[in-house]
Design a protein around this motif. Structure first.
Motif, PDB file in Angstrom:
ATOM      1  N   HIS A   1       0.829  -1.203   0.000  1.00 21.95           N
ATOM      2  CA  HIS A   1       0.000   0.000   0.000  1.00 21.95           C
ATOM      3  C   HIS A   1       0.864   1.254   0.000  1.00 21.95           C
ATOM      4  CE1 HIS A   1      -3.542   2.412   0.450  1.00 21.95           C
ATOM      5  NE2 HIS A   1      -3.014   3.032   1.490  1.00 21.95           N
ATOM      6  N   PHE A   2       1.928   1.240   0.786  1.00 17.05           N
ATOM      7  CA  PHE A   2       2.835   2.394   0.784  1.00 17.05           C
ATOM      8  C   PHE A   2       3.444   2.611  -0.599  1.00 17.05           C
ATOM      9  CE2 PHE A   2       7.384   3.618   1.085  1.00 17.05           C
ATOM     10  CZ  PHE A   2       7.185   4.978   1.303  1.00 17.05           C
ATOM     11  N   ASN A   3       3.859   1.517  -1.236  1.00 19.49           N
ATOM     12  CA  ASN A   3       4.457   1.647  -2.572  1.00 19.49           C
ATOM     13  C   ASN A   3       3.470   2.236  -3.572  1.00 19.49           C
ATOM     14  OD1 ASN A   3       6.881   0.598  -1.677  1.00 19.49           O
ATOM     15  ND2 ASN A   3       6.436  -1.493  -2.339  1.00 19.49           N
ATOM     16  N   ARG A   4       2.209   1.854  -3.466  1.00 20.84           N
ATOM     17  CA  ARG A   4       1.179   2.419  -4.354  1.00 20.84           C
ATOM     18  C   ARG A   4       0.999   3.912  -4.099  1.00 20.84           C
ATOM     19  NH1 ARG A   4      -2.740  -1.423  -6.255  1.00 20.84           N
ATOM     20  NH2 ARG A   4      -3.938   0.344  -7.057  1.00 20.84           N
ATOM     21  N   MET A   5       0.967   4.281  -2.833  1.00 23.86           N
ATOM     22  CA  MET A   5       0.824   5.704  -2.487  1.00 23.86           C
ATOM     23  C   MET A   5       2.029   6.518  -2.960  1.00 23.86           C
ATOM     24  SD  MET A   5      -0.794   5.544   1.356  1.00 23.86           S
ATOM     25  CE  MET A   5      -1.171   7.306   1.418  1.00 23.86           C
ATOM     26  N   LEU A   6       3.219   5.936  -2.808  1.00 23.02           N
ATOM     27  CA  LEU A   6       4.439   6.627  -3.219  1.00 23.02           C
ATOM     28  C   LEU A   6       4.498   6.790  -4.732  1.00 23.02           C
ATOM     29  CD1 LEU A   6       7.125   7.780  -2.091  1.00 23.02           C
ATOM     30  CD2 LEU A   6       8.137   5.525  -2.468  1.00 23.02           C
ATOM     31  N   LYS A   7       4.042   5.775  -5.450  1.00 24.59           N
ATOM     32  CA  LYS A   7       4.028   5.855  -6.919  1.00 24.59           C
ATOM     33  C   LYS A   7       3.073   6.941  -7.394  1.00 24.59           C
ATOM     34  CE  LYS A   7       3.476   2.958 -11.038  1.00 24.59           C
ATOM     35  NZ  LYS A   7       3.163   1.591 -11.537  1.00 24.59           N
TER      36      LYS A   7
ATOM     37  N   SER B   1      -4.804  -6.049  -1.398  1.00 27.66           N
ATOM     38  CA  SER B   1      -4.038  -4.805  -1.528  1.00 27.66           C
ATOM     39  C   SER B   1      -4.706  -3.857  -2.505  1.00 27.66           C
ATOM     40  CB  SER B   1      -2.613  -5.121  -1.981  1.00 27.66           C
ATOM     41  OG  SER B   1      -1.878  -3.925  -2.185  1.00 27.66           O
ATOM     42  N   ASN B   2      -5.101  -4.382  -3.658  1.00 30.11           N
ATOM     43  CA  ASN B   2      -5.781  -3.550  -4.662  1.00 30.11           C
ATOM     44  C   ASN B   2      -7.096  -3.003  -4.133  1.00 30.11           C
ATOM     45  OD1 ASN B   2      -3.746  -4.036  -6.506  1.00 30.11           O
ATOM     46  ND2 ASN B   2      -4.800  -5.760  -7.480  1.00 30.11           N
ATOM     47  N   LEU B   3      -7.841  -3.851  -3.434  1.00 29.10           N
ATOM     48  CA  LEU B   3      -9.139  -3.440  -2.913  1.00 29.10           C
ATOM     49  C   LEU B   3      -8.986  -2.354  -1.852  1.00 29.10           C
ATOM     50  CD1 LEU B   3     -12.171  -4.033  -3.084  1.00 29.10           C
ATOM     51  CD2 LEU B   3     -11.847  -5.812  -1.362  1.00 29.10           C
ATOM     52  N   PHE B   4      -8.008  -2.514  -0.970  1.00 32.18           N
ATOM     53  CA  PHE B   4      -7.768  -1.507   0.065  1.00 32.18           C
ATOM     54  C   PHE B   4      -7.397  -0.166  -0.564  1.00 32.18           C
ATOM     55  CE2 PHE B   4      -5.024   0.611   3.256  1.00 32.18           C
ATOM     56  CZ  PHE B   4      -5.885   0.598   4.347  1.00 32.18           C
ATOM     57  N   TYR B   5      -6.611  -0.212  -1.604  1.00 37.17           N
ATOM     58  CA  TYR B   5      -6.218   1.025  -2.279  1.00 37.17           C
ATOM     59  C   TYR B   5      -7.401   1.667  -2.993  1.00 37.17           C
ATOM     60  CZ  TYR B   5      -3.448   4.289  -5.036  1.00 37.17           C
ATOM     61  OH  TYR B   5      -2.930   5.432  -5.577  1.00 37.17           O
ATOM     62  N   ASP B   6      -8.176   0.836  -3.705  1.00 36.28           N
ATOM     63  CA  ASP B   6      -9.309   1.362  -4.465  1.00 36.28           C
ATOM     64  C   ASP B   6     -10.408   1.912  -3.561  1.00 36.28           C
ATOM     65  OD1 ASP B   6      -7.999   0.611  -6.771  1.00 36.28           O
ATOM     66  OD2 ASP B   6      -9.103  -1.277  -7.009  1.00 36.28           O
ATOM     67  N   LYS B   7     -10.564   1.322  -2.379  1.00 30.13           N
ATOM     68  CA  LYS B   7     -11.637   1.724  -1.465  1.00 30.13           C
ATOM     69  C   LYS B   7     -11.117   2.662  -0.359  1.00 30.13           C
ATOM     70  CE  LYS B   7     -14.829  -0.885  -3.345  1.00 30.13           C
ATOM     71  NZ  LYS B   7     -16.034  -0.299  -4.000  1.00 30.13           N
TER      72      LYS B   7
ATOM     73  N   ILE C   1     -12.877   3.793   3.211  1.00 30.32           N
ATOM     74  CA  ILE C   1     -12.269   3.298   4.449  1.00 30.32           C
ATOM     75  C   ILE C   1     -11.898   4.453   5.366  1.00 30.32           C
ATOM     76  CG2 ILE C   1     -10.211   2.156   5.383  1.00 30.32           C
ATOM     77  CD1 ILE C   1     -10.391   0.249   2.923  1.00 30.32           C
ATOM     78  N   MET C   2     -11.307   5.490   4.809  1.00 29.79           N
ATOM     79  CA  MET C   2     -10.891   6.643   5.616  1.00 29.79           C
ATOM     80  C   MET C   2     -12.088   7.411   6.168  1.00 29.79           C
ATOM     81  SD  MET C   2      -7.592   6.439   5.646  1.00 29.79           S
ATOM     82  CE  MET C   2      -6.859   8.012   6.097  1.00 29.79           C
ATOM     83  N   ASN C   3     -13.219   7.325   5.488  1.00 29.00           N
ATOM     84  CA  ASN C   3     -14.444   7.980   5.959  1.00 29.00           C
ATOM     85  C   ASN C   3     -15.240   7.087   6.908  1.00 29.00           C
ATOM     86  OD1 ASN C   3     -13.979  10.318   4.477  1.00 29.00           O
ATOM     87  ND2 ASN C   3     -15.096   9.573   2.684  1.00 29.00           N
ATOM     88  N   GLY C   4     -14.789   5.842   7.088  1.00 29.90           N
ATOM     89  CA  GLY C   4     -15.497   4.910   7.965  1.00 29.90           C
ATOM     90  C   GLY C   4     -16.744   4.323   7.340  1.00 29.90           C
TER      91      GLY C   4
END
Length: 447
Positions: free
Chosen positions: A81-87, A316-322, A326-329
């Motif tokens: 997830h960090f690598n996706r955010m960094l990219k 991993s993909n799902l966590f990134y896409d959603k 997720i951050m809004n609860g």
């Protein structure tokens, strides 16, 4: 919720030594991992059943090996997830200085996620609940509050893990293991009180995450990290986002690895395991790759590895896409329950076979039944001994309780928790041995 507040190196019980410098704070989460690895509660997981009881010469997973594997998968999920955010944003570390550490936070939380589970797993939890709901413990209902009674009649390993990580046991320092706030919050799958739990269809309320004794402690952590509180009279928070990845790592490991253990114990044939795992193995030429192995255990191991890799990428993909939900609860599902088809159907097939052929296998059921007798029998002896202490026999029983668990509090709930801390921390083997000795079934030796 925002990452800058959610990721904190503040340590439970040692807030006065908070490291605000983000460069120095980065090593704090690796310290969490190390502290758990070297702790007594983690070491005791070695003799706590995962699924199969004491299999003899065939080694299968116990709670300790399971937790290590979950931590490995969890670290990968965090790093991905960090690598996706960094990219996406090369400046992301400037915005959120601790974001590169989420792999270490998740790994530490994964190590700790089963620390509160009593001997005999879920049957141990049920046995404790049954003692108060249906057994001799019913007599204490009027001596505790309604919420405390919910804690006792619905004993929850998740809440017990939070207690282990925050309660200042006698002689153990100010904050037990003194983990960081973010690591502690990342194990709270159900961040609500016992009276708010057991809500069907609501992911963060399916069970509950803290006893009434730790309610203020959790509230302090939640407020500090900026978790979203649900409006209403009951104490309910939305999950810390990293909980989803801790939960996914656990779900991935036990679903897939239980099949591997069942094959080693000859409960499932190679053909059965292959049929279940092949739909999760999406790499090319899988059949050809399997032909490279002559040993069926090696083939199952390879199937397990590829299946886990597929599920890690999916989650991993799902966590990134959603991420926004997720951050809004607002994301009301476990990641594994939301993976794409046909993988979701494949997981349902594994779950169905596991329930039918693994979790209801004769030795597993025998262990669960024995767990009821052993855990219930220990509570029958120690609870009245500590609460009443009106005979020489009671005094002798109390002498068997390690001093770290004893309390100076006079209320019944605190005294009952003393016994639950003692009994729930036992390994399967120690619980059986102590039960046999105090019931007169076997006689203790001096060795």
């Amino acid at each position: 919720m925002n990452w800058d507040q959610l990721l904190s190196a503040k340590r439970w019980g040692y807030e006065d030594k908070y490291i605000a410098n983000h460069i120095d704070a980065r090593s704090e989460f690796q310290k969490d991992y190390d502290r758990i690895i070297f702790s007594s509660p983690f070491r005791r997981l070695q003799n706590k059943t995962q699924v199969f009881p004491l299999p003899g010469s065939v080694f299968v997973h116990n709670r300790l090996t399971h937790s290590l594997e979950v931590a490995s998968v969890g670290r990968s999920l965090g790093r991905m997830h960090f690598n996706r955010m960094l990219k996406e944003d090369p400046e992301v570390e400037k915005k959120y200085p601790l974001i590169s550490e989420i792999g270490n936070m998740i790994a530490a939380a994964c190590l700790a996620h089963d620390l509160g589970n009593p001997a005999f797993g879920h049957s141990g939890e049920s046995a404790i609940s049954h003692y108060f709901a249906e057994g001799d413990g019913k007599g204490y209902k009027d001596t505790v509050t309604p919420q405390q009674w919910e804690d006792l009649t619905h004993f929850e390993g998740n809440a017990n893990a939070l207690r282990l990580l925050t309660h200042p046991f006698a002689g153990k320092g100010r904050g037990s293991l003194a983990l960081t706030y973010s690591t502690i919050a990342s194990i709270a799958k159900y961040p609500c009180s016992s009276v708010a739990g057991h809500k069907k269809g609501v992911i963060y309320r399916k069970k509950y995450g803290f006893f009434s004794s730790e309610q203020q402690d959790f509230e302090k952590i939640a407020q500090d990290l900026g978790l979203i509180r649900v409006e209403g009279d009951e104490l309910i928070y939305k999950r810390h986002p990293l909980v989803y990845l801790v939960e996914a790592a656990d779900d991935i490991c036990y679903n897939v690895v239980d099949l591997e253990d069942a094959h080693r114990l000859k409960i499932l044939s190679y053909e059965e395991v292959k049929a279940l795992l092949m739909p999760l193995c999406t790499i090319p030429r899988m059949e050809e790759r399997l032909e490279e192995f002559d040993d069926t255990d090696a083939k199952v191991g390879y199937l397990r590895a590829i299946a886990i890799n597929t599920l890690v990428n999916q989650c991993s993909n799902l966590f990134y896409d959603k991420q926004e939900e997720i951050m809004n609860g607002d994301f009301n599902s476990a990641l594994m329950d939301a993976i794409e088809e046909p993988l979701r159907t494949a997981m349902k097939a594994i779950e169905k076979v596991s329930v039918k052929k693994i979790y209801n296998y004769s030795s597993v059921v025998q262990k669960e039944v024995a767990g009821y007798k052993v855990m219930g029998g220990l509570l029958e002896e120690f609870v009245p001994a500590y609460l009443k202490n009106n005979s020489k026999y009671h005094e002798k029983l109390i002498e068997l309780i390690p001093k770290q668990f004893l309390t100076k509090a006079e209320d019944d709930y605190s005294k009952i928790q003393t016994i639950l801390d003692f009994v729930s921390g036992m390994t399967d083997l120690y619980a059986v041995e102590l039960f046999r000795k105090i019931k007169g079934i076997s006689f203790p030796s001096m060795s």
